[in-house]
Design an enzyme around this catalytic site. Sequence first.
Site, PDB file in Angstrom:
ATOM      1  N   CYS A   1       0.866  -1.015   0.307  1.00  0.00           N
ATOM      2  CA  CYS A   1       0.160   0.286  -0.200  1.00  0.00           C
ATOM      3  C   CYS A   1       0.747   1.242  -0.044  1.00  0.00           C
ATOM      4  O   CYS A   1       1.971   1.168  -0.917  1.00  0.00           O
ATOM      5  CB  CYS A   1      -0.889  -0.427   0.911  1.00  0.00           C
ATOM      6  SG  CYS A   1      -2.522   0.966   1.191  1.00  0.00           S
TER       7      CYS A   1
ATOM      8  N   HIS B   1      -3.300  -5.818   1.599  1.00  0.00           N
ATOM      9  CA  HIS B   1      -3.158  -6.175   2.100  1.00  0.00           C
ATOM     10  C   HIS B   1      -3.088  -7.666   2.897  1.00  0.00           C
ATOM     11  O   HIS B   1      -3.951  -7.792   3.567  1.00  0.00           O
ATOM     12  CB  HIS B   1      -3.882  -5.239   3.533  1.00  0.00           C
ATOM     13  CG  HIS B   1      -3.186  -3.820   3.499  1.00  0.00           C
ATOM     14  ND1 HIS B   1      -2.245  -2.933   4.150  1.00  0.00           N
ATOM     15  CD2 HIS B   1      -3.812  -2.691   2.975  1.00  0.00           C
ATOM     16  CE1 HIS B   1      -2.197  -1.724   4.297  1.00  0.00           C
ATOM     17  NE2 HIS B   1      -3.504  -1.399   2.771  1.00  0.00           N
TER      18      HIS B   1
ATOM     19  N   GLU C   1      -0.913  -9.106   5.104  1.00  0.00           N
ATOM     20  CA  GLU C   1      -0.842  -8.480   6.355  1.00  0.00           C
ATOM     21  C   GLU C   1      -2.777  -8.954   7.350  1.00  0.00           C
ATOM     22  O   GLU C   1      -1.923  -9.474   8.718  1.00  0.00           O
ATOM     23  CB  GLU C   1       0.027  -7.742   6.633  1.00  0.00           C
ATOM     24  CG  GLU C   1      -0.252  -6.302   7.444  1.00  0.00           C
ATOM     25  CD  GLU C   1      -0.550  -5.783   5.827  1.00  0.00           C
ATOM     26  OE1 GLU C   1      -0.677  -6.201   4.662  1.00  0.00           O
ATOM     27  OE2 GLU C   1      -1.133  -4.676   6.154  1.00  0.00           O
TER      28      GLU C   1
END
Lengths: 228, 80
Positions: free
Chosen positions: A86, A203, A205
């Site tokens: 990002c 994302h 994560e």
Amino acid sequence: MKCGVVVFPGSNCDHDCYHILKHIMGWDAKWVWHKDESLDGLDLLVLPGGFSYGDYLRAGSIACFSPIMKAVSGFAGRGGRVLGICNGFQVLTEAGLLPGALMRNRSQRFLCKFQSVRVETSATPFTADCAEGEVLSLPIAHADGNFYADADTIKQMEDQDQIVLRYCNASGEVTDADNPNGSAGSIAGVVNAGKNVMGLMPHPERAADPALPGSDGRKLFDSLLAFA
Amino acid sequence: MLAKIHVTLKNGVLDPQGKAVHHALNDLGFAEVQEVSIGKYLELQLDGVSEEEAESRVRAMCDRLLANTVIESYRFNLEL
């Protein structure tokens, strides 16, 4: 696997990344402050999401002149693996470590949702554990994710197998309706020519901890392990 | 010396903000508006440089930081 997470003023996904690397993957993770100047001993560096320097001027534009970015350049040049997520992706393009630029979403809106992306190549350390054509469902959360590069650059990236992820529908078809932000070629993630630096808007994560919905993000981290 | 800098998107780069404003102006009855592009305007107060130096230094500032030349172009003028 020794890894670092860079903290810029305004990073806000740094703890999420650190948590996945350290507690879920069980890797030796450490913080890297934006004023640090050395990355010695690391195998992997993550530039997390957020709003470094308040997104002033352009997203990522000020962060790329942080003292640590000289070290990141050197680290990437020596083949160190760098993952920009990002805002981290925006920083890497601003720093010239990845091609293209990320512009305001064509809708002018901040987007926050799960989005399907198709793995275009598994010949990178970040997707080695994925199948080509595999569809991953990953969270996106950005206002400036509209990837742009001129036609010649995109052609060159395609020729060198540098396009890693494209936005698609659940069956893996890349259509304009499934392009959330207007990115050229529906591009969601790219690597450099050396394939050791990756940037992506989704994302991973946020979809890698079994306690949270979604597990496809884990595949990128598993890939790094498989590749090592 | 004052440097007045305009940074705009390059031709051919989609400008969603400009498009939205264009539609809004047309909706308000300003039918003559054919295209809108939105950019940034910066003013830099400079001291201790000649006009010639300023010209090349402002260009360097634009190339290195103020504009992203992948998507943006810039123009500027200097006022004494």
